[in-house]
Enzyme design. Sequence first.
Site, PDB file in Angstrom:
ATOM      1  N   GLU A  32       0.820  -1.214   0.000  1.00  0.00           N
ATOM      2  CA  GLU A  32       0.000   0.000   0.000  1.00  0.00           C
ATOM      3  C   GLU A  32       0.854   1.264   0.000  1.00  0.00           C
ATOM      4  O   GLU A  32       0.503   2.250  -0.630  1.00  0.00           O
ATOM      5  CB  GLU A  32      -0.972  -0.001   1.188  1.00  0.00           C
ATOM      6  N   TYR A 115      -6.223   6.961   4.025  1.00  0.00           N
ATOM      7  CA  TYR A 115      -6.509   5.946   3.004  1.00  0.00           C
ATOM      8  C   TYR A 115      -5.674   4.676   3.247  1.00  0.00           C
ATOM      9  O   TYR A 115      -6.201   3.563   3.277  1.00  0.00           O
ATOM     10  CB  TYR A 115      -6.244   6.489   1.591  1.00  0.00           C
ATOM     11  N   ASP A 133      -9.677   6.569  -1.730  1.00  0.00           N
ATOM     12  CA  ASP A 133      -8.638   7.367  -2.395  1.00  0.00           C
ATOM     13  C   ASP A 133      -9.282   8.138  -3.546  1.00  0.00           C
ATOM     14  O   ASP A 133     -10.519   8.146  -3.681  1.00  0.00           O
ATOM     15  CB  ASP A 133      -7.490   6.463  -2.873  1.00  0.00           C
TER      16      ASP A 133
END
Length: 287
Positions: A32, A115, A133
């Site tokens: 991520e 996020y 996002d």
Amino acid sequence: MNRVGLLRWYRSRREAYPWRIRPEPYRVLVSEVMLQQTQASRVVPAYLRFLRRFPTLAALARARRGEVIREWRGLGYNRRAVALSEAARAIVRDHGGRVPSDPEDLVRLPGIGPYTAAAVASLAYGKGVPAVDANVRRIAARAELGAEPHAVSPRRIQEVAAAWLDRRDPAAWNQALMDLGREVCRPLPRCSLCPLRGGCRFVDRRRSPESPPPRQQPFPGSFRQVRGRVVELLRERPSTLGSLSTAAGEPIERVAKAVAALHAEGLVQAGPGAIRGRARGRVLLAE
Ligand code: SF4
């Protein structure tokens, strides 16, 4: 919202990326952070290489910062490497070496915004939190509210995303939306390919995108390019400001400015001479 259609569309993509195959917390965290500003296709080889070098969170936390920056090659935005290294150390120090599962704990780690915190919590731990996002904002605004995201308040979009969330499988749901935003509901939408087309208010109202997406500063020739080139050269070996300027093909003042910024952000170590623009000033990756 055609939940079933979206999840069916996603089913064949469930293992499209290596970080989805073994979604352990450390691996999800690495992926991520890498995906924050880099396209998934570029992240794949860097992610696999990074995990070979740092297979566990403990290995990453032990590594020198320069080693982490070196392994970040190909991804750009090298500040993320520093933040990830600091996050790993903070997790070892403050969380017993276990990536936290609560978004409120995650968001306190370096380089982790709301996020990424929601993505890690849902993908690695199955927590029922929407990961919103820019891509997901666009889908929520269009499909549910019939508008482009800039015409809707962030709070309203967050409400829509929370109401949408499939709490039986938040990981699949969040990833389905991420993929849809990346590939189908793009700034110029490909509605004919979209599993949400049946109930989408943007299509119903026959709206077309109101404005082209904001243009980023083109990368070639930008200050970001100079910074990226400096880090790339230092991955090979320590250097002097003058050598960096020659190798980068950039005026020494510009390289000195980039070095000073990178030094302030903890990516490189530069002597006072280099920061003042002296050709013989030494520069190396941060330790
Ligand atoms: S139908 Fe078009 S506008 Fe609506 S969600 Fe799908 S791609 Fe986006």
